[in-house]
Design an enzyme around this catalytic site. Structure first.
Site, short mmCIF file in Angstrom:
data_model
loop_
_atom_site.label_atom_id
_atom_site.label_comp_id
_atom_site.label_asym_id
_atom_site.label_seq_id
_atom_site.Cartn_x
_atom_site.Cartn_y
_atom_site.Cartn_z
N CYS A 8 -5.09 7.62 -2.41
CA CYS A 8 -5.11 6.15 -2.52
C CYS A 8 -5.91 5.61 -1.34
CB CYS A 8 -3.69 5.58 -2.59
SG CYS A 8 -2.67 5.90 -1.13
N ASN A 11 -2.96 5.99 2.12
CA ASN A 11 -2.10 7.19 2.18
C ASN A 11 -0.75 6.88 2.84
OD1 ASN A 11 -2.17 10.58 3.60
ND2 ASN A 11 -1.44 9.93 1.61
N CYS A 13 1.41 4.43 0.85
CA CYS A 13 2.23 3.88 -0.24
C CYS A 13 2.15 4.72 -1.51
CB CYS A 13 1.84 2.44 -0.56
SG CYS A 13 2.10 1.29 0.82
N ARG A 14 1.06 4.58 -2.26
CA ARG A 14 1.00 5.21 -3.59
C ARG A 14 0.85 6.72 -3.56
NH1 ARG A 14 -3.82 1.56 -5.46
NH2 ARG A 14 -4.15 1.82 -3.22
N SER A 15 -0.12 7.25 -2.78
CA SER A 15 -0.33 8.70 -2.85
C SER A 15 0.79 9.51 -2.20
CB SER A 15 -1.71 9.10 -2.32
OG SER A 15 -1.90 8.78 -0.97
N ASP A 125 -1.86 -1.53 -6.21
CA ASP A 125 -1.58 -1.42 -4.78
C ASP A 125 -0.39 -2.33 -4.44
OD1 ASP A 125 -1.56 -1.48 -2.05
OD2 ASP A 125 -3.72 -1.82 -1.83
P1 4NP Z 1 -1.83 2.65 -0.39
O1 4NP Z 1 -1.51 1.14 0.05
O2 4NP Z 1 -3.32 2.71 -0.60
O3 4NP Z 1 -1.06 2.81 -1.64
O4 4NP Z 1 -1.35 3.53 0.74
C1 4NP Z 1 -2.19 0.50 1.10
C2 4NP Z 1 -1.78 0.71 2.39
C3 4NP Z 1 -2.43 0.06 3.42
C4 4NP Z 1 -3.48 -0.79 3.16
C5 4NP Z 1 -3.89 -1.00 1.85
C6 4NP Z 1 -3.24 -0.34 0.83
N1 4NP Z 1 -4.13 -1.47 4.21
O5 4NP Z 1 -5.03 -2.28 3.92
O6 4NP Z 1 -3.81 -1.24 5.38
#
Ligand code: 4NP
Length: 157
Positions: A8, A11, A13-15, A125
């Protein structure tokens, strides 16, 4: 060994959620010695950090502990090491496609391609939304994990 990398943006939240849920499924199915699992982010902001507390709590609600994971960034060698490089959304897919050696591009898949019954193409997201977004991520990840395991069984095991 068949190796799967979930990717993602951050790294956190989703992955990591996908890594935890899919690993739990692999262990339940007695395939831990045959299928390897990891996750990474396209971005560098959160390298070394544990998963977002909301993601940890949502996963714990489904009986999955992701607290020991630490974020890392995708690297070129991942396209050698992993048979499946799984994008959560179209932006991840585009970033992976531009990073991958052309010969490795067919290893990149959209995660929800393995869960057509959801009617969605992307795992949204949840970072800037409320807690409900994390439960939706869990629902989608659980569905796509079953479909991905079916694909691995059909093609590799
Ligand atoms: P992820 O979520 O891609 O599912 O881990 C996010 C975590 C952090 C950010 C964006 C999405 N960020 O912009 O910091």
């Amino acid at each position: 060994m068949v190796n799967v990398l979930f990717v993602c943006l951050g790294n956190i939240c989703r992955s990591p959620t996908a890594e935890g849920v899919f690993r739990a499924l692999i262990e339940r199915e007695g395939l831990a010695g045959k299928v390897g699992v990891d996750s990474a982010g396209t971005g560098a902001w959160h390298i070394g950090n544990p998963p977002d507390r909301r993601a940890q709590a949502a996963a714990r609600g489904r009986g999955v502990d992701i607290s020991a994971q630490r974020a890392r960034q995708v690297e070129l060698a991942d396209f050698d090491a992993f048979d499946y490089v799984i994008a959560m959304d179209r932006s991840n897919h585009a970033d992976l496609t531009s990073l991958a050696p052309p010969a490795a591009r067919d290893r990149i898949h959209m995660f929800l391609a393995f869960a057509p019954e959801t009617g969605l193409r992307e795992v949204p997201d949840p970072y800037y939304g409320g807690a409900g977004g994390f439960d939706e991520v869990l629902d989608l990840v659980e569905a796509a994990s079953r479909g991905l395991l079916d694909d691995i069984r059909n093609r590799h095991l």
